[in-house]
Each structure stands twice: as structure tokens, then as C-alpha cells.
Design an enzyme around this catalytic site. Structure first.
Site, PDB file in Angstrom:
ATOM      1  N   HIS A  13     -27.737  25.421   0.325  1.00  0.00           N
ATOM      2  CA  HIS A  13     -28.524  26.276   1.719  1.00  0.00           C
ATOM      3  C   HIS A  13     -27.862  27.529   2.752  1.00  0.00           C
ATOM      4  CE1 HIS A  13     -28.401  24.404   7.300  1.00  0.00           C
ATOM      5  NE2 HIS A  13     -28.044  25.603   7.118  1.00  0.00           N
ATOM      6  N   HIS A  15     -29.210  30.434   5.297  1.00  0.00           N
ATOM      7  CA  HIS A  15     -30.200  31.109   6.089  1.00  0.00           C
ATOM      8  C   HIS A  15     -30.207  33.102   5.780  1.00  0.00           C
ATOM      9  CE1 HIS A  15     -30.205  27.766   9.260  1.00  0.00           C
ATOM     10  NE2 HIS A  15     -29.004  27.569   9.046  1.00  0.00           N
ATOM     11  N   LYS A  99     -36.963  20.045   6.010  1.00  0.00           N
ATOM     12  CA  LYS A  99     -35.880  20.347   7.333  1.00  0.00           C
ATOM     13  C   LYS A  99     -36.094  19.304   8.457  1.00  0.00           C
ATOM     14  CE  LYS A  99     -31.600  21.278   8.700  1.00  0.00           C
ATOM     15  NZ  LYS A  99     -30.901  22.474   7.950  1.00  0.00           N
ATOM     16  N   HIS A 136     -29.690  17.970   9.865  1.00  0.00           N
ATOM     17  CA  HIS A 136     -29.072  18.001  10.450  1.00  0.00           C
ATOM     18  C   HIS A 136     -28.316  17.141  10.583  1.00  0.00           C
ATOM     19  CE1 HIS A 136     -26.271  22.060  12.632  1.00  0.00           C
ATOM     20  NE2 HIS A 136     -27.131  21.097  14.026  1.00  0.00           N
ATOM     21  N   HIS A 174     -24.424  21.049   5.499  1.00  0.00           N
ATOM     22  CA  HIS A 174     -23.100  21.342   6.760  1.00  0.00           C
ATOM     23  C   HIS A 174     -22.175  19.360   7.312  1.00  0.00           C
ATOM     24  CE1 HIS A 174     -25.585  21.088   9.362  1.00  0.00           C
ATOM     25  NE2 HIS A 174     -26.332  22.218   9.269  1.00  0.00           N
ATOM     26  N   ASP A 247     -24.389  27.107   4.354  1.00  0.00           N
ATOM     27  CA  ASP A 247     -24.803  27.772   5.608  1.00  0.00           C
ATOM     28  C   ASP A 247     -24.030  29.035   6.393  1.00  0.00           C
ATOM     29  OD1 ASP A 247     -25.988  27.259   8.305  1.00  0.00           O
ATOM     30  OD2 ASP A 247     -24.316  26.072   8.884  1.00  0.00           O
TER      31      ASP A 247
HETATM   32  C1  NCD Z   1     -27.745  28.061  12.606  1.00  0.00           C
HETATM   33  C2  NCD Z   1     -28.143  29.388  12.449  1.00  0.00           C
HETATM   34  O1  NCD Z   1     -27.730  30.401  13.144  1.00  0.00           O
HETATM   35  O2  NCD Z   1     -29.588  29.571  12.035  1.00  0.00           O
HETATM   36  N1  NCD Z   1     -26.429  28.135  12.715  1.00  0.00           N
HETATM   37  C3  NCD Z   1     -25.477  27.301  12.376  1.00  0.00           C
HETATM   38  O3  NCD Z   1     -23.951  27.594  13.275  1.00  0.00           O
HETATM   39  N2  NCD Z   1     -24.997  26.805  11.089  1.00  0.00           N
HETATM   40  C4  NCD Z   1     -27.905  26.846  12.325  1.00  0.00           C
HETATM   41  C5  NCD Z   1     -27.808  25.947  11.948  1.00  0.00           C
HETATM   42  O4  NCD Z   1     -27.533  25.694  10.618  1.00  0.00           O
HETATM   43  O5  NCD Z   1     -27.228  24.857  11.772  1.00  0.00           O
HETATM   44 ZN    ZN Z   2     -27.766  26.208   8.956  1.00  0.00          ZN
END
Ligand code: NCD
Ligand code: ZN
Length: 344
Positions: A13, A15, A99, A136, A174, A247
Site C-alpha cells: 500500500h 502513495h 481500491k 479503506h 492499514h 501507506d
Molecule cells: C492517504 C493520502 O494522503 O493519500 N493519507 C493517509 O493519511 N493515509 C490516503 C489514505 O490512504 O487514506
Molecule cells: Zn493510503
């Protein structure tokens, strides 16, 4: 033990964002990880197979020359998602999962799902074709306290979806609560759960005690200590249900240190050092490989990476406190403890 060699880990996971941010942070994950499940919550979100393929190409372009890193793409589920496109994209190897964001649950989730009946057809097709669903798991009902949103989601949304769609492979992403750990454990082989690095280290005090600390704010928000301990036990147990999804979610400092600060902790840079420290503290270093390198591929039906990394224990590891990107600085997660394990 002062040295540990494990299969190259994966991040289930992650970003990576886009543009200058992508260019700035992609090397941080590619350094230690072999593969990562890439979140589709760009603006606008990645909703079609064509967009996923184009995003994958941009990620490849952003990687350092010779990087041993494969992005595994996801599609963002909306009430308009075309089941045939999802199934075909999975068959063609363009995507690894879909997702599900409840609309409004987190950063860039406005296009997510409000009426779960509207995605029933897509979920049925995914179960049939073996496409995993990353979830999520938080309700967005304003009447539900933010610290209870994960537990309520399990009862009100997740369990009904799984009962209505037998065979659907689901990843609870998460997880942050004891309820999440218990539900994941009871779910059999079609249910897995990722745990982040930071939720193994912080509880909600990190955010709120001694002044508000925006760099510890993420969603789902860190909970009470009893929940952190349940996550630690699950992650370090070796149980194949649980695997690493960092995450890691970069936001530039001005958007974190803000009157309405963004959610997300950026942990890509020091995750492996933190995890080794955590597993050593819990006398479970022998299970780090299962959590970071074996359980995830097994759930996704993939082989573990063929190469290895070696962690060596020594003097406290120096790592940057910020990563400078073309968009601005991103603060690296501070685990509030010295880290002694470096990836060599
Ligand atoms: C994530 C993001 O910034 O894209 N933020 C987070 O707090 N984890 C989004 C997510 O995975 O919930
Ligand atoms: Zn995330």
C-alpha cells in the site's frame, strides 16, 4: 543477532503521487522495495485501465536508472466503474487490485463509493475473476466518532459485503484497531490485512500530547495504546494474514503544517530500519521476512522476490529528516527512537 538477510520486501500500500512529487519520492521506495501496490487516489483518480497503464509508465520514467522496482497498479472503484474493464485489465496484467474508498473517507476520496449496492455487479465480477479488493475501512457518517470509524465499518459495511460476495479476496488496508486484527484473523484465506510502519510505533498521544503534531496525523488516525499493541502482536506473529503496507503518503510541509493539515505519514525512507527495530524489540526478528517479504506475495498469488536485502545492526542510522522534491519539502516520519538497523 546483528545481521539479517531477508527476501527483498514489498510494500502492499503506497502513495507515489505524480509529477514533481513522484520524481522526488519514487527513489525512496525503489531503494529497498521490490514491488508496491500503487494507490490510485490522484487528482483526478485512476479509474480506467488506460489511465492505470499511463500512470505506470510515468512511474517507470520517474525511477532511478537500473532500479529493481515494479509498480503494481490499482483502479479506483467508483459507482460508474465498468466491470468488464476491471476484469480485462487484471487479465492483461495492467492492474493487480481495485481500491474501495468510501466517499469522503480520506485524501482525494471524493469520487469513492456512497451506495455500496451500486458496485455490487463489479464486486461479483471481481470475485469470479479473482481480482482482489483493497478496502479503506472507515465509515464517514458524521455521527460516528473518528476513533470508532474502523470498527463500525467492519460491522456495517465490510462484513455484509463479504457475506454478499463469497470468494471475493479482500485486503483490509492499514488496520489500526484490535477489532481490525480480530476480524482479519477470523476471515479465512480470502481475507488479508496490511499494517503500516507508523501504526506499529505511534498511538494517538503522538498526535495530541504536548502540542498538535501534524506529521503524526494520518487516516485512519492512530488509536489508543491497546490497539497499537494488538497491531504489534499481529505484525510480529508471522501469521500469514498480516503483511506490510506502509501507506507512505507524502504531503509537502506547508500542507501538513497547516490550519487544516493533510492526512498522511511519509515513511518510505526509513521503514525497513524502523521495522527491524520494532521486530527486535518484540523478539521477533525471525518473523520480519514473513511480514515484509512473504505474506503479501502469497496473498496476491505471486512469488516472493528472488533477490535479498541485508540489515545490519550498528550505531544509530542517519537518515534525512526531509526529502526535497520539486513540489517542496516532505518530512520523513520520526519514530521518536534511535534506529540501529541499516539496509546494506
Ligand atoms: C492517504 C493520502 O494522503 O493519500 N493519507 C493517509 O493519511 N493515509 C490516503 C489514505 O490512504 O487514506
Ligand atoms: Zn493510503
Amino acid at each position: 543477532m546483528t545481521q539479517l538477510t531477508i527476501r527483498r520486501p514489498d510494500d502492499w500500500h503506497l502513495h507515489l503521487r505524480d509529477g514533481a512529487m513522484l520524481a522526488g519520492i519514487a527513489p525512496e521506495s525503489a531503494r529497498h522495495f521490490g514491488r508496491a501496490i500503487i494507490m490510485p487516489n490522484l487528482v483526478p483518480p485512476v479509474v480506467t485501465s488506460e489511465q492505470a497503464a499511463a500512470y505506470r509508465a510515468r512511474i517507470h520514467d520517474a525511477l532511478p536508472l537500473g532500479a529493481d522496482f515494479t509498480p503494481l497498479m490499482t483502479l479506483y472503484l467508483t459507482e460508474q466503474t465498468d466491470a468488464a474493464d476491471v476484469v480485462q485489465a487484471h487479465k492483461d496484467g495492467i492492474i493487480s487490485a481495485v481500491k474501495l474508498y468510501p466517499a469522503g473517507a480520506t485524501t482525494n476520496s471524493a469520487s469513492g463509493v456512497t451506495d455500496f449496492d451500486k458496485v455490487r455487479g463489479v464486486l461479483d465480477a471481481m470475485a469470479e475473476a479473482g481480482v482482489p479488493l483493497c478496502v479503506h475501512g472507515e465509515v464517514v457518517d458524521p455521527d460516528i466518532d473518528i476513533f470508532d470509524r474502523e470498527a463500525v465499518f467492519i460491522d456495517r459495511v465490510l462484513d455484509p459485503i463479504r457475506k454478499a460476495t463469497p470468494g471475493l479476496r479482500v485486503i483490509m488496508e492499514h488496520i489500526t484497531t484490535k477489532q481490525g486484527v480480530d476480524y482479519a484473523r477470523s476471515g479465512g484465506e480470502t481475507l488479508g490485512a496490511t499494517i503500516t510502519t507508523h501504526h506499529l510505533v505511534i498511538n494517538r498521544n503522538a498526535i495530541l500530547v504536548g502540542g498538535i503534531k501534524p506529521h503524526y496525523y494520518c487516516l485512519p488516525v492512530a488509536k489508543r495504546e491497546e490497539h497499537r499493541l494488538a497491531l504489534r502482536e499481529a505484525a510480529t506473529s508471522g501469521d500469514a494474514t498480516f503483511f506490510l503496507g506502509t501507506d507512505s503518503a507524502p504531503h509537502i510541509d506547508p500542507l501538513k503544517e497547516n490550519g487544516c493539515g493533510c492526512a498522511g505519514c511519509f515513511t518510505a525512507t526509513n521503514t525497513m530500519s524502523i521495522l527491524a527495530e520494532v521486530f527486535e524489540q518484540d523478539e521477533a526478528l525471525e518473523n520480519l521476512e514473513a511480514f515484509a517479504s512473504l505474506n503479501g506475495p502469497a496473498f496476491y498469488g505471486l512469488e516472493p522476490n528472488g533477490t535479498t536485502i541485508t540489515l545490519t545492526k550498528g550505531d544509530p542510522v542517519a537518515y534525512p529528516t526531509k526529502i526535497e522534491t520539486g513540489d517542496g519539502p516532505v518530512t520523513v516520519f520520526d519514530p521518536m527512537m534511535p534506529l540501529h538497523w541499516r539496509v546494506s
